[in-house]
Design an enzyme around this catalytic site. Structure first.
Site, mmCIF file in Angstrom:
data_model
loop_
_atom_site.group_PDB
_atom_site.id
_atom_site.type_symbol
_atom_site.label_atom_id
_atom_site.label_comp_id
_atom_site.label_asym_id
_atom_site.label_seq_id
_atom_site.Cartn_x
_atom_site.Cartn_y
_atom_site.Cartn_z
ATOM 1 N N ASP A 408 -18.895 -31.455 9.922
ATOM 2 C CA ASP A 408 -20.037 -31.710 10.918
ATOM 3 C C ASP A 408 -21.193 -31.034 10.856
ATOM 4 O O ASP A 408 -21.360 -29.961 10.819
ATOM 5 C CB ASP A 408 -19.031 -31.608 12.307
ATOM 6 C CG ASP A 408 -20.081 -31.979 13.527
ATOM 7 O OD1 ASP A 408 -20.496 -33.170 13.667
ATOM 8 O OD2 ASP A 408 -20.318 -31.010 14.261
ATOM 9 N N GLU A 461 -21.953 -34.390 6.732
ATOM 10 C CA GLU A 461 -22.687 -35.237 7.805
ATOM 11 C C GLU A 461 -24.055 -34.459 7.685
ATOM 12 O O GLU A 461 -24.255 -33.459 8.591
ATOM 13 C CB GLU A 461 -22.099 -35.214 9.414
ATOM 14 C CG GLU A 461 -23.005 -36.049 10.196
ATOM 15 C CD GLU A 461 -22.999 -35.444 11.734
ATOM 16 O OE1 GLU A 461 -23.659 -36.155 12.395
ATOM 17 O OE2 GLU A 461 -22.661 -34.268 12.039
#
Length: 731
Positions: A408, A461
């Site tokens: 993330d 990401e």
């Protein structure tokens, strides 16, 4: 409690005070058995005891009560004997237990050295709580060893129900310069709730959950739980196959799931049946869980982690989570998990200011806080912190057989000025904005996890154009397996949200991603982030009435499945959920019901079909990452809002993909094709099967030797409005 019968039984007043206030670095030097002038002195502290007797292989010896819970006994001769402590409580009840302060450290010098250097690849095996068993003369001693990193603490104790949460009952010993504290407590077993009572440099007590805990209490309770696993895996065939798989040349269709809201109220055990069945039935190849690590606030969706080594207890036990992963593997489905190594919450009970100082976070707020999110940022320049994180990745891979980690917010890690104003960030040693420590960590993480787990996927990401995200670390890249293509996502969603009459002015948004399509190994993501915070669901983003929304969503999804790159779709979007995601509600399964659900049923069936067609046709996936796999037929027909291209497989398969994204049917639309012979329609999104009108299905067409679009052959097609057509070359 008068004068001591033997001066050797006394405890130094300074030691007593440090033990009282949990600031003693070596309680084992006082407690336990020690030879003094040829005899053995045994000291202990038991709150609420009326009397303590040493029951040994040499006999029984009553301990002298020094007050405040301190007891000492003298046993003639050296300490080469076994003993127990018989405790008589004020109620008159007696118990016997082993003395934890008699046992040697449960962590060795080699482990301490590796921890100090940040190179311990099995950190979870030496830190945290571990059940242990020792055979002694008087019988087997069972208990739990506790080990924790708290380098600046003045003292650390283990607390729990087993000591009435008294911070003075079980002080730990410091293991020296590594900052590790250790203690074995007999009688503490599986399922016990515990924390570490840490005395800060200022002398304050802070009760902290174990950073290495394997299980945690159900939030809002915050205690750690002594846990072990007796799970027997049944996925050997899957693991062996994974180790020999190059995923860049395999189909990857990912279903992203928030476990708490797919269908509310399900446990890991029930999901192992229902969720697995759904993912298999829909034809996905992988499932991706939004963060599973324990987190205190449900509304963070798991992205503010307090227990990096504990699956959330909201849905069951760690072994039940293992069972869920195993069930997916038995069904041939890979399991990816969201992982959050960039930041963590400021909750008092967890990692924040763990020993009263900045341990896990960077001490300077300009590097150590992400103020937009109200979180702390890990100090990637610290050996122990990098070790804690990359060992955590190995833990999930090895202990839970996770097949991949989606990392993330990588951009927030890479850039020192991420979401910061001028004066709120510190440049690196060269004056730049790149976080060189984070770069080192990400390279170390990727290289280490791939070395130990062949076939393991790491997915970034990363929302910027940082170069080499998926380049090998030996070539200076970050070493990820794949990267989310956020540019494709933004441009494509922007295009499809336009009314067809305006799309010709935005045609480049549909085609621009091919300019950089081979710069990284890409996944095309329509994740939870695109259907929250007022953005609306995919259904709501499509223009027009229900008929047009359904047609637009069908063309959008088919375009996604044929564009170079793997794909990820969030729960609910594969049935055209008519409102954005809410973590407190289940997927809108009721959208599928009744006459009004026909369009949603059609979309769901389409996704099931395109997953099947995708997996059956290597043209769609074997050359995702190189130009040989893709060729434009016509990228420039903005007047008609039509795009067309060909996908090529390493097996020689060829599929032409044509998208009429206008509101007007093209009764005769000519496209050039690279091969002569027959082309058979394998998908038409206007088919009645998908609740389209059924008009314009092309069947099998024969290419003629009439050059068009730079190709030697051509075919004429009927292209209904807002429709995708796929045609496979038959040879």
């Amino acid at each position: 409690m008068g004068a001591h019968t033997d001066p050797r039984l006394a405890i130094d007043s300074g030691d007593m005070d440090r033990l009282r206030y949990c600031t003693h670095h070596d309680p084992h030097s006082i407690y336990g058995a020690h030879v003094v002038d040829g005899d053995t002195v045994i000291r202990t502290r038991v709150f609420g005891a009326q009397a303590v007797t040493v029951v040994s292989t040499r006999g029984e010896f009553e301990a002298e009560n020094l007050g405040d819970g301190f007891f000492t006994a003298l046993v003639p001769g050296g300490d080469d004997f076994d003993y127990r402590l018989r405790i008589t409580w004020d109620s008159g009840e007696t118990v016997e237990r082993a003395d934890g302060y008699r046992f040697l450290p449960t962590i060795g010098a080699g482990d301490l050295h590796l921890i100090g250097e940040g190179r311990h690849e099995e950190l979870w095996k030496v830190l945290g709580a571990h059940l242990r068993s020792y055979d002694t003369e008087l019988g087997t001693v069972e208990g739990t060893s506790f080990t924790v990193w708290a380098p600046n603490a003045r003292g650390v104790a283990v607390v729990g129900d087993f000591c009435m949460w008294n911070g003075a009952q079980y002080p730990m010993r410091s293991m020296g310069g590594a900052g590790i504290w250790e203690l074995f407590i007999p009688g503490v077993g599986e399922g016990e709730v515990y924390k570490f009572a840490i005395t800060t440099p200022e002398g304050q007590r802070r009760d902290k959950a174990d950073p290495m805990a394997r299980a945690a209490e159900l939030p809002p309770a915050t205690g750690s739980i002594v846990a072990t696993s007796d799970y027997t895996w049944g996925d050997q065939a899957w693991m062996e196959k994974r180790a020999n798989t190059d995923w860049t040349e395999e189909p990857i269709s990912i279903y992203e799931v928030h476990l708490g809201s797919w269908k509310q109220g399900l446990s890991y055990e029930v999901m192992a049946e229902k969720l697995v069945r759904y993912v298999v039935d829909m034809g996905y190849t992988h499932v991706e869980f939004m963060p599973v690590c324990e987190h205190p606030f449900t509304g963070s969706w798991g992205y503010q982690v307090s227990g990096y080594y504990a699956p959330t207890s909201r849905f069951g036990t760690p072994d039940q989570f293992r069972g869920l992963v195993d069930a997916f593997h038995a069904a041939g489905i890979g399991v990816i998990m969201d992982w959050v190594p960039g930041h963590f919450p400021k909750d008092e009970f967890a990692l924040a200011r763990f020993d009263g100082t900045a341990c896990y976070e960077h001490p300077d707020w300009r590097r150590g806080e992400q103020r937009d999110w109200g979180t702390y940022v890990f100090d990637f320049g610290r050996n122990e912190v990098r070790n804690f994180l990359y060992a955590n990745a190995l833990y999930w891979a090895e202990e839970f057989h996770i097949d991949g980690l989606r990392v993330d917010a990588v951009a927030s890690m890479l850039y020192l000025d991420y979401s910061r104003n001028e004066g709120e960030w510190l440049p690196n040693q060269y004056g730049g904005r790149e976080n060189l420590d984070a770069v080192q960590f990400l390279q170390e993480f990727n290289a280490t996890v791939h070395k130990h787990n062949p076939g393991f996927l790491t997915v970034a990401e990363e929302s910027t154009s940082w170069p080499g995200v998926t380049a090998p670390t030996e070539h200076g890249g970050l070493g990820f397996s794949m990267k989310w293509n956020m540019g494709w996502m933004n441009d494509t969603l922007e295009y499809f949200s336009k009314e067809p009459i305006y799309r010709s002015y935005h045609h480049h948004e549909l085609t621009f991603a091919m300019v950089y399509a081979y710069s990284e190994e890409f996944i095309l993501p329509i994740s939870h982030d695109e259907v929250v915070h007022g953005k609306g669901s995919l259904w709501e983003r499509m223009p027009g009435g229900d008929w047009d929304k359904a047609a637009g969503l069908r063309t959008f999804l088919t375009f996604m499945w044929t564009h170079p790159g793997k794909q990820l779709l969030f729960q609910g979007q594969d049935l055209g959920q008519n409102h954005e995601w809410n973590h407190d509600e289940s997927v809108a399964w009721d959208n599928l019901e009744g006459w009004s659900g026909e369009f949603h049923r059609g979309i769901q069936l389409l996704v099931k079909d395109i997953n099947a067609i995708y997996k059956e046709n290597p043209a769609f996936y074997t050359q995702d990452d190189r130009p040989e796999g893709f060729q434009w037929i016509n990228a420039d027909d903005s007047t008609n809002n039509v795009v067309s291209f060909v996908r090529y497989g390493t097996d020689g398969s060829v599929v032409a993909c044509v998208y009429n994204l206008s509101g007007t049917t093209q009764e005769i639309y000519k496209i050039g094709v690279p091969r002569g012979g027959q082309w058979t329609e394998i998908l038409n999104t206007n088919a009645s099967r998908y609740e389209g009108s059924g008009y314009g299905e092309n069947g099998t067409v024969t290419a003629v030797e009439h050059g068009w679009n730079g190709q030697a052959h051509s075919i004429d097609l009927v292209l209904p409005a807002n429709t995708a057509v796929w045609l496979k070359w038959q040879g």
